[in-house]
Motif scaffolding. Structure first.
Motif, short mmCIF file in Angstrom:
data_model
loop_
_atom_site.label_atom_id
_atom_site.label_comp_id
_atom_site.label_asym_id
_atom_site.label_seq_id
_atom_site.Cartn_x
_atom_site.Cartn_y
_atom_site.Cartn_z
N GLN A 484 0.78 -0.94 -0.05
CA GLN A 484 -0.16 -0.34 -0.58
C GLN A 484 0.73 1.15 0.23
OE1 GLN A 484 -2.08 -0.77 3.20
NE2 GLN A 484 -3.76 -1.68 2.04
N ASP A 485 1.54 1.19 0.71
CA ASP A 485 3.23 2.39 0.83
C ASP A 485 3.94 2.49 -0.77
OD1 ASP A 485 2.14 3.07 3.24
OD2 ASP A 485 4.26 1.50 3.79
N GLU A 486 4.06 1.42 -1.75
CA GLU A 486 4.53 1.44 -2.34
C GLU A 486 3.92 1.48 -4.00
OE1 GLU A 486 7.82 0.87 -5.45
OE2 GLU A 486 7.38 0.92 -2.98
N GLN A 487 2.01 1.80 -3.71
CA GLN A 487 0.93 2.66 -4.54
C GLN A 487 1.38 3.87 -4.33
OE1 GLN A 487 -2.20 1.22 -2.20
NE2 GLN A 487 -3.50 0.02 -4.04
N ILE A 488 1.61 4.59 -3.64
CA ILE A 488 2.01 6.35 -3.67
C ILE A 488 3.55 6.62 -5.09
CG2 ILE A 488 2.40 8.19 -2.35
CD1 ILE A 488 1.03 6.45 0.48
N GLN A 489 4.04 5.17 -4.05
CA GLN A 489 5.93 5.79 -5.02
C GLN A 489 5.31 5.18 -6.24
OE1 GLN A 489 8.22 6.94 -3.40
NE2 GLN A 489 6.93 6.35 -1.24
N PHE A 490 4.85 4.78 -7.12
CA PHE A 490 4.62 4.55 -8.34
C PHE A 490 3.81 5.51 -9.13
CE2 PHE A 490 5.82 -0.11 -7.86
CZ PHE A 490 5.37 -0.86 -8.55
N LYS A 491 2.75 6.19 -8.31
CA LYS A 491 1.78 7.17 -8.46
C LYS A 491 3.30 7.85 -9.22
CE LYS A 491 -2.89 6.72 -8.41
NZ LYS A 491 -3.73 7.47 -9.91
N HIS A 492 3.80 7.82 -8.24
CA HIS A 492 4.60 9.33 -8.91
C HIS A 492 5.66 9.63 -10.06
CE1 HIS A 492 5.48 10.09 -3.37
NE2 HIS A 492 4.67 11.19 -4.17
N TRP A 493 5.44 8.01 -10.49
CA TRP A 493 6.05 7.94 -11.81
C TRP A 493 5.05 7.50 -12.94
CZ3 TRP A 493 11.26 3.92 -11.99
CH2 TRP A 493 12.32 4.97 -11.83
N ASP A 494 3.99 7.70 -12.51
CA ASP A 494 2.39 7.96 -13.35
C ASP A 494 1.80 6.54 -12.92
OD1 ASP A 494 2.62 10.60 -13.44
OD2 ASP A 494 3.88 10.41 -15.27
N ILE A 495 1.93 5.51 -12.88
CA ILE A 495 1.46 4.41 -12.71
C ILE A 495 0.58 3.74 -11.10
CG2 ILE A 495 1.68 1.72 -12.91
CD1 ILE A 495 3.01 3.28 -15.04
#
Length: 506
Positions: A484-495
């Motif tokens: 769930q934390d990784e979802q935020i990081q993926f968002k930074h790379w437009d995923i």
């Protein structure tokens, strides 16, 4: 990519040297590379480097025109059996990326800029396959911008070095107007001796039984000596012959006057500089006799490519060597490799990733923790630095750059500006590989041999991924929290990363 090459299939290599560009096309005949066609043009790329190492437009146009002619001969060679390597001139050029972008519009494959020691390894491979294997040998290759020195036995190099001295670079530095004098020649010899002082002791201590030369400079000197009756009975270059050749050369006052029998016009301009370098090598290393081999970088590139098809890929040996050197945790690396392969298999079709991308991801997964040998804090950055700046056999500078970015971004926060950096280096394919490696590492945070939950990655489109976890997710509270934390990081790379379960998630 095929797992093997059958006889009669073609291989090709383009060697973009600092003095000349070479194309070699060969067929595989019972495990040997047999040349069937070749082209060579004196481009003198290094002559186009100014005092700030910017490659001028004229030199770029000479190179591009030559590559266009080479491409016309490659129609029968599949792109996966072609390698294009560039050496010292493009290693030095501050605007090398500008030339590479222009060349990409012409060439069917990207150019690989190889490091000096990798160039030396490939030269040795080419030479060793063209000679009878036996005692330990020293191989010397004088190029336009650099000179490579390799001590090896059979097909394995023991020591490899690349020195910043070459016939084009020294022609610009010591014979810029083409004038020849003993004073200027001796200056070039002294400069070469200074370069050689960095390696002489180590090489002399290691020792060798025979000396072999490759490249146009040594070929030209040998040809002149043979025609003048100054070679030995095996037509080898001798120090006695070189001294006589130097005396004859110094009778000319300008390169335009040089008229040695059999010397090609395009070799005349760089002969004084090339001879000065060769003279210094003989003197400093105490060489009395040197044999010549037609094997060179382009032959080595093709043998290296052949090895990749036969699962004898030097890059995998290099990865294992780096893991050993930095005491990487092999068990954890293999867990991450296995998970990365599963994720890659789930996603490769939709993301248009190929087998080479899979190999890159696998190697990065093996190497992702090597930075721990330096420090636990920021170890991903340490690992990235090691991969960017080490001499790693088999890898081009572009390969190492890609590996470096994968390791640099496998953990911690992702910034949107770093997305642009990764895209610039390797396009969206490298972006996807970075994210697949992050997931593989995250899924193995427990560093345990206990079985992971079953999972599937579905890539709906380039911007929407879904990871489905099977079973009761309550068994994996830390993993779910990490995802769930990784979802935020993926968002930074437009995923948009969706985490789903076939059971209810609180």
């Amino acid at each position: 990519m095929s797992d093997f090459l059958i006889d009669e299939e073609l291989l090709a290599a383009i060697d973009m040297g600092s003095n000349s560009f070479h194309l070699a096309i060969a067929r595989v005949d019972h495990g040997e590379v047999k040349k069937v066609a070749s082209m060579s043009e004196k481009v003198q790329l290094a002559a186009g480097l100014d005092e700030n190492n910017y490659l001028n437009e004229a030199a770029q146009q000479r190179g591009l025109a030559c590559l266009s002619r080479f491409v016309g001969r490659l129609s029968a060679v599949p792109t996966n059996r072609l390698r294009i390597v560039a050496t010292n001139a493009l290693r030095q050029a501050e605007n090398g990326s500008e030339f590479i972008q222009k060349a990409a519009e012409i060439l069917p494959k990207p150019i690989e800029i190889i490091a000096g020691r990798e160039e030396a390894r490939l030269i040795y491979l080419g030479v060793s396959h063209t000679m009878v294997n036996g005692a330990r040998r020293l191989v010397i290759d004088i190029g336009g911008g650099s000179t490579e020195f390799i001590i090896g036995e059979e097909f394995e190099p023991i020591m490899t070095e690349s020195l910043q001295m070459g016939c084009v670079a020294y022609s610009k530095a010591y014979f810029p107007e083409g004038e020849i004098s003993e004073k200027v020649f001796d200056k070039a010899v002294v400069a070469a001796r200074k370069e050689l002082s960095a390696i002489a002791s180590a090489y002399l201590n290691t020792g060798w039984n025979t000396v072999v030369g490759s490249s146009g400079t040594i070929k030209a000197c040998r040809h002149i000596l043979v025609n003048m009756g100054l070679s030995d009975e095996q037509q080898n270059v001798t120090f006695h012959g070189l001294k006589k050749l130097k005396d004859r050369l110094l009778k000319f006052k300008h390169i335009s006057e040089i008229d040695f029998e059999g010397l090609r016009d395009d070799r005349r301009a760089v002969l004084p500089a090339g001879l000065a370098i060769l003279y210094a090598i003989f003197d400093v290393l105490g060489i009395e006799s040197l044999a010549y081999s037609d094997g060179a970088l382009r032959e080595g590139v093709m043998y290296d490519l052949l090895g990749r098809f036969r699962h004898e890929d030097i890059r995998d040996r290099s990865v294992q060597a780096m893991m050993g050197r930095y005491s990487a945790d092999l068990k954890q690396a293999e867990r991450v490799v296995s998970t990365a392969q599963k994720l890659f298999d789930d996603a490769n079709v939709t993301l248009n990733l190929d087998a080479e991308d899979g190999d890159l991801l696998r190697r990065a997964a093996y190497l992702h923790e090597i930075g721990l040998a330096i420090s636990h804090g920021g170890y991903h950055r340490h690992g990235a630095y090691l991969l960017q700046h080490s001499d790693i056999a088999g890898f081009s500078q572009i390969d190492q750059n890609h590996l470096s970015h994968l390791v640099a971004h496998h953990r911690r926060k992702l910034r949107h500006d770093s997305l642009l950096d990764v895209q610039k280096v390797g396009g969206n394919r490298l972006v996807y590989l970075c994210l697949l490696l992050r997931l593989a590492v995250l899924l193995n945070h427990s560093r345990s041999d206990a079985a992971l939950p079953e999972f599937d990655l579905q890539v709906k489109n380039e911007h929407s991924w879904q990871l489905t976890i099977s079973g009761d997710v309550k068994q994996w509270p830390l993993l779910i929290a990490d995802l769930q934390d990784e979802q935020i990081q993926f968002k930074h790379w437009d995923i948009d990363l969706q985490i789903k379960s076939n059971q209810h998630m609180d």
